[in-house]
Every structure is written in structure tokens, then in C-alpha cells.
Write a protein that holds these residues in place. Sequence first.
Motif, PDB file in Angstrom:
ATOM      1  N   HIS A  33       0.839  -1.201   0.000  1.00 42.80           N
ATOM      2  CA  HIS A  33       0.000   0.000   0.000  1.00 42.80           C
ATOM      3  C   HIS A  33       0.874   1.250   0.000  1.00 42.80           C
ATOM      4  O   HIS A  33       1.925   1.311   0.663  1.00 42.80           O
ATOM      5  N   ASP A  34       0.431   2.263  -0.735  1.00 45.92           N
ATOM      6  CA  ASP A  34       1.156   3.534  -0.802  1.00 45.92           C
ATOM      7  C   ASP A  34       1.004   4.286   0.518  1.00 45.92           C
ATOM      8  O   ASP A  34      -0.120   4.505   0.994  1.00 45.92           O
ATOM      9  N   ARG A  35       2.120   4.702   1.108  1.00 43.13           N
ATOM     10  CA  ARG A  35       2.096   5.374   2.406  1.00 43.13           C
ATOM     11  C   ARG A  35       1.453   6.748   2.340  1.00 43.13           C
ATOM     12  O   ARG A  35       1.063   7.301   3.368  1.00 43.13           O
ATOM     13  N   ASN A  36       1.330   7.323   1.178  1.00 42.66           N
ATOM     14  CA  ASN A  36       0.761   8.660   1.059  1.00 42.66           C
ATOM     15  C   ASN A  36      -0.769   8.669   1.139  1.00 42.66           C
ATOM     16  O   ASN A  36      -1.371   9.741   1.262  1.00 42.66           O
ATOM     17  N   TYR A  37      -1.391   7.518   1.054  1.00 46.74           N
ATOM     18  CA  TYR A  37      -2.848   7.420   1.089  1.00 46.74           C
ATOM     19  C   TYR A  37      -3.274   6.700   2.366  1.00 46.74           C
ATOM     20  O   TYR A  37      -2.632   5.724   2.776  1.00 46.74           O
ATOM     21  N   PRO A  38      -4.375   7.131   2.996  1.00 48.72           N
ATOM     22  CA  PRO A  38      -4.844   6.446   4.213  1.00 48.72           C
ATOM     23  C   PRO A  38      -5.633   5.181   3.867  1.00 48.72           C
ATOM     24  O   PRO A  38      -6.073   4.975   2.734  1.00 48.72           O
TER      25      PRO A  38
ATOM     26  N   SER B 255      -7.442   4.682  -5.989  1.00 53.09           N
ATOM     27  CA  SER B 255      -6.284   5.491  -6.398  1.00 53.09           C
ATOM     28  C   SER B 255      -5.080   5.316  -5.501  1.00 53.09           C
ATOM     29  O   SER B 255      -4.046   5.943  -5.720  1.00 53.09           O
ATOM     30  N   ALA B 256      -5.187   4.463  -4.448  1.00 56.90           N
ATOM     31  CA  ALA B 256      -4.092   4.295  -3.505  1.00 56.90           C
ATOM     32  C   ALA B 256      -3.078   3.253  -3.953  1.00 56.90           C
ATOM     33  O   ALA B 256      -2.141   2.962  -3.223  1.00 56.90           O
ATOM     34  N   LYS B 257      -3.241   2.669  -5.131  1.00 59.77           N
ATOM     35  CA  LYS B 257      -2.299   1.666  -5.605  1.00 59.77           C
ATOM     36  C   LYS B 257      -1.021   2.331  -6.099  1.00 59.77           C
ATOM     37  O   LYS B 257      -1.033   3.447  -6.631  1.00 59.77           O
ATOM     38  N   LYS B 258       0.073   1.633  -5.924  1.00 62.66           N
ATOM     39  CA  LYS B 258       1.338   2.133  -6.449  1.00 62.66           C
ATOM     40  C   LYS B 258       1.332   2.021  -7.970  1.00 62.66           C
ATOM     41  O   LYS B 258       0.956   0.992  -8.531  1.00 62.66           O
ATOM     42  N   LYS B 259       1.751   3.093  -8.625  1.00 58.82           N
ATOM     43  CA  LYS B 259       1.769   3.099 -10.076  1.00 58.82           C
ATOM     44  C   LYS B 259       2.990   2.333 -10.567  1.00 58.82           C
ATOM     45  O   LYS B 259       4.128   2.644 -10.197  1.00 58.82           O
TER      46      LYS B 259
ATOM     47  N   LEU C 138      -4.121  -5.732  14.489  1.00 60.13           N
ATOM     48  CA  LEU C 138      -3.599  -5.961  13.142  1.00 60.13           C
ATOM     49  C   LEU C 138      -2.169  -5.447  12.977  1.00 60.13           C
ATOM     50  O   LEU C 138      -1.446  -5.892  12.080  1.00 60.13           O
ATOM     51  N   GLN C 139      -1.748  -4.515  13.825  1.00 62.45           N
ATOM     52  CA  GLN C 139      -0.393  -3.984  13.706  1.00 62.45           C
ATOM     53  C   GLN C 139       0.682  -5.015  14.036  1.00 62.45           C
ATOM     54  O   GLN C 139       1.829  -4.854  13.645  1.00 62.45           O
ATOM     55  N   GLU C 140       0.320  -6.090  14.736  1.00 59.78           N
ATOM     56  CA  GLU C 140       1.301  -7.123  15.048  1.00 59.78           C
ATOM     57  C   GLU C 140       1.744  -7.864  13.792  1.00 59.78           C
ATOM     58  O   GLU C 140       2.918  -8.225  13.657  1.00 59.78           O
ATOM     59  N   THR C 141       0.831  -8.104  12.869  1.00 53.68           N
ATOM     60  CA  THR C 141       1.172  -8.775  11.607  1.00 53.68           C
ATOM     61  C   THR C 141       1.302  -7.800  10.439  1.00 53.68           C
ATOM     62  O   THR C 141       1.808  -8.189   9.386  1.00 53.68           O
ATOM     63  N   ASN C 142       0.851  -6.565  10.630  1.00 52.36           N
ATOM     64  CA  ASN C 142       0.926  -5.549   9.581  1.00 52.36           C
ATOM     65  C   ASN C 142       1.535  -4.276  10.183  1.00 52.36           C
ATOM     66  O   ASN C 142       0.804  -3.362  10.596  1.00 52.36           O
ATOM     67  N   PRO C 143       2.852  -4.191  10.285  1.00 54.82           N
ATOM     68  CA  PRO C 143       3.469  -2.984  10.886  1.00 54.82           C
ATOM     69  C   PRO C 143       3.261  -1.722  10.066  1.00 54.82           C
ATOM     70  O   PRO C 143       3.484  -0.622  10.565  1.00 54.82           O
ATOM     71  N   ILE C 144       2.785  -1.847   8.829  1.00 53.41           N
ATOM     72  CA  ILE C 144       2.549  -0.672   8.006  1.00 53.41           C
ATOM     73  C   ILE C 144       1.417   0.189   8.559  1.00 53.41           C
ATOM     74  O   ILE C 144       1.355   1.404   8.306  1.00 53.41           O
ATOM     75  N   LEU C 145       0.515  -0.420   9.357  1.00 54.71           N
ATOM     76  CA  LEU C 145      -0.594   0.350   9.916  1.00 54.71           C
ATOM     77  C   LEU C 145      -0.118   1.388  10.918  1.00 54.71           C
ATOM     78  O   LEU C 145      -0.860   2.329  11.228  1.00 54.71           O
ATOM     79  N   GLY C 146       1.102   1.230  11.453  1.00 50.49           N
ATOM     80  CA  GLY C 146       1.656   2.252  12.333  1.00 50.49           C
ATOM     81  C   GLY C 146       2.184   3.449  11.582  1.00 50.49           C
ATOM     82  O   GLY C 146       2.449   4.494  12.197  1.00 50.49           O
ATOM     83  N   GLU C 147       2.344   3.344  10.271  1.00 50.31           N
ATOM     84  CA  GLU C 147       2.864   4.442   9.456  1.00 50.31           C
ATOM     85  C   GLU C 147       1.785   5.109   8.613  1.00 50.31           C
ATOM     86  O   GLU C 147       1.964   6.248   8.182  1.00 50.31           O
ATOM     87  N   VAL C 148       0.694   4.404   8.369  1.00 53.35           N
ATOM     88  CA  VAL C 148      -0.365   4.911   7.491  1.00 53.35           C
ATOM     89  C   VAL C 148      -1.518   5.421   8.353  1.00 53.35           C
ATOM     90  O   VAL C 148      -1.923   4.747   9.312  1.00 53.35           O
ATOM     91  N   PRO C 149      -2.097   6.576   8.059  1.00 50.32           N
ATOM     92  CA  PRO C 149      -3.273   7.035   8.811  1.00 50.32           C
ATOM     93  C   PRO C 149      -4.496   6.165   8.516  1.00 50.32           C
ATOM     94  O   PRO C 149      -4.681   5.683   7.395  1.00 50.32           O
TER      95      PRO C 149
END
Length: 409
Positions: free
Chosen positions: A264-269, A295-299, A358-369
Motif C-alpha cells: 500500500h502507498d504510504r501517502n494514502y490512508p 487510487s491508492a495503488k502504487k503506479k 492488526l499492527q502485530e502482523t501488519n506494521p505498516i498500519l503504524g505508518e499509514v493514517p
Amino acid sequence: MRTLRWLVSAQNLCASARWLSWAEPCKSHKPLVSLARMAHTSSTPAPPKDSNTPKAVTPFEEHFSTQQKDKASFVQVLDLFCGRDVRRRGHVEMIEAALKWMPEFGVEKDLEVYNKILDVFPKEVFVPKNFIQSMFNHYPRQQECAVKVLDQMESYGVCPDVNTCFLITQTFGKLSHPMKKYRRIMYWFPRFKYTNPYLIPAGIEADPVSLSKYCLERIADDRDARITVYQLPSTEQCDDGTIKEHTHLVGIQSQDQIALLEEHDRNYPVLVEGPFNLWLKKTCVNYYILRAEPSAKKKEKILDPERSLYYPIYLDLDLERDLGEDHTFDVDEVDEGPVYAMCMAGDEKLLAKWIQGLQETNPILGEVPVLFRLTSGPQELSLSVKQTDSSPQDSDEETTQGERLRMER
């Protein structure tokens, strides 16, 4: 001679009636009119009059409404009716009322109660004595009532047994419509018993955790998906003596969804949406999803075919398409965004705890709003009344304040 006398008397009677019709009206015409009515006794045809008199209420309707709603009380009312009269007058009305009250007593799936209802019919009264009676639907109202009982058994999935066949044979015989209905049920029910691949276990509605697991597995349709129970329903006694109840929280996520969330793109929530309704027989449950915008997919970097040494330049033209055809919208090509996870919670306040789990298996949720886009259920819908004298500036301030509250949440 007797026939001749009848013909002469009939001719004289018709002549007198014809003379009465030709006679001029006078003050003493009332007895003549009565004599004419005696000569022609058939009544003039007229449309039926609608009677506004209320229909007779079934006498045992009050017993069903006043009794305690359980199986013993239901059977007690049936026994009371059977012991009231040997001929059992009004048995059709009694059976129709019993079929209507069965869901209220919770016996709509009890085979013993259905056999008890069929036992209300008088025995050996409606059995046809010859082939002509069986061919012309002997006692049609009673047979239709028995077919209604079997139809309700079929709608609730209750399979009859040998006792049901014995009661139908004893009441209507072997060549009746209820017996044909019984044979059709016994032919198709065993064949369709194991055809449903998603058979719902009995009594699963009582356990919310098991119900949530079953519904999430059915929605996900992925054998590799992992179900996690974040919180079990329990009660806690506080220091002030009050009892606090904790509801359930169950989530599901597969390895493919974890990989999609990692890309997931970090710029999109990411969005938490819901609740969405799911009906399981007569039980309605709500579930929530964690998804992203399309529109949140990486191009992906597309390689220019002109700069490739391995693939020549080519033109992909669809020559079969007519210029008059317009295929601007295709359902198969609609992109709604990826779904990363799903959950079922007894309260919306537990969704924040779901994201933390979910942050235990998906640490990206700590960086994405994470934005919560929640809607109220059907029972909470309310129409917002706007004042006519409010200015557009005030309405803009209200909308911006609502967006701030949503972002803070």
C-alpha cells in the motif's frame, strides 16, 4: 289423466297471471300483486350484499394468546380442543390458528407438534368409500388444511416420519392429496439433504464467537485465511459494584491480504467502513472491512515499447467494434479498491482495538493514517432538520467541524 290435469291447471295459472299483469293499477292492487308473486315464486337476480358483520373469532384464539409461550402450553391447548367434543367441530379453524401461533411458541420445527396437529382431525370420516369420491376430491376443505400443515413442515425443513404417514392414512386414506404431498416430501427431502455446501449448524446463533467465525469464513472464501479472536464476551465487576459487559471481537485476514497491505502507498490512508449487514437465516449480523481507495495503488513503471530491444512496436486495434457501440461502463472492470481485512464486533468502540491487533502482523498500519468511515444502522436513522434562517456560512462551518471530528476519531 293426472298429467293432463296438471297441464290444464298450469295453463289456467299462467292465464290468471297474464290477466293480472294487463290489469290497470288501482287502489286494491296489493292482493293481486301477491297472487302474481304466488304464481311466479322465483326471486329476481341481484348482486350479493356485503355484510359488515365481523367474522367469528376462533374460540381457541384467546387460549393461544393467554397461555405461556412454550411447547407444553401449546400441546395443552390442542388436548383441550380434542377432549371438548367427540366430533371435533371447528377442527379446520383450530388447525389454521395453531399453524399461525407456532412461531410464537417456538415449536415451528418440532415434528412431534406437527403430528399432534394432524391428530386433531376426526379419524375415518374423510376416507373415500369408492373410486368416484376419491376422484372428485372428497372433503376438499379438510384436505387443503392438511396440505397446509405439510407445506409449513416443508418450509421449515421438517421431514415427516412413519407416524405422520399413519395419521394421514387413517384420516384421509391412501388416495388423497395429503398423501400425495407426503410422498413428494419423502422423495425429495433425502435427495436435497446434503446438497447445500454451506450447511448452517444448529444452535450456532447462541454463541456470538462461533457465529462470527462461521460468517467470516463464508465471506472470505479463502482456506488460507486466519481467524483471530481479539476479545471474548465476558462480564467484569467494577470497584463501585457495577457490572461491565465486554462484547466479542473476531477478525480474519489471509496472506494475500497481508501482502497487498504491505504494498500500500504510504501517502494514502486506509479506511474502516461499515457496518454491513449479513443475514444468516433469521439472524442479522454486522461486519466491518479495512480497505483502500482505488487510487491508492502504487503506479507501476510501464516500459516504453519503443525503447525495448526485445518487443517490437505494435498497435492493438479492435477492428470488430462498431463505431455506434458505446462501452464506456463495464461491471467486470469496475475497480473498488483492495480489501485488507474484515472483522465482526459487538460494539464500534472495539474497532480501534482491532487496528491495534492488526499492527502485530501488519506494521505498516503504524505508518499509514486510518480513517473510520462508519454509518449508523437502520434503527438509528434520523432526519436532520435544518433551519430555514441559517446562513450558508453557518452550514459550511458545521461541515468543517464534522470533518475535524471524523479525522480526530
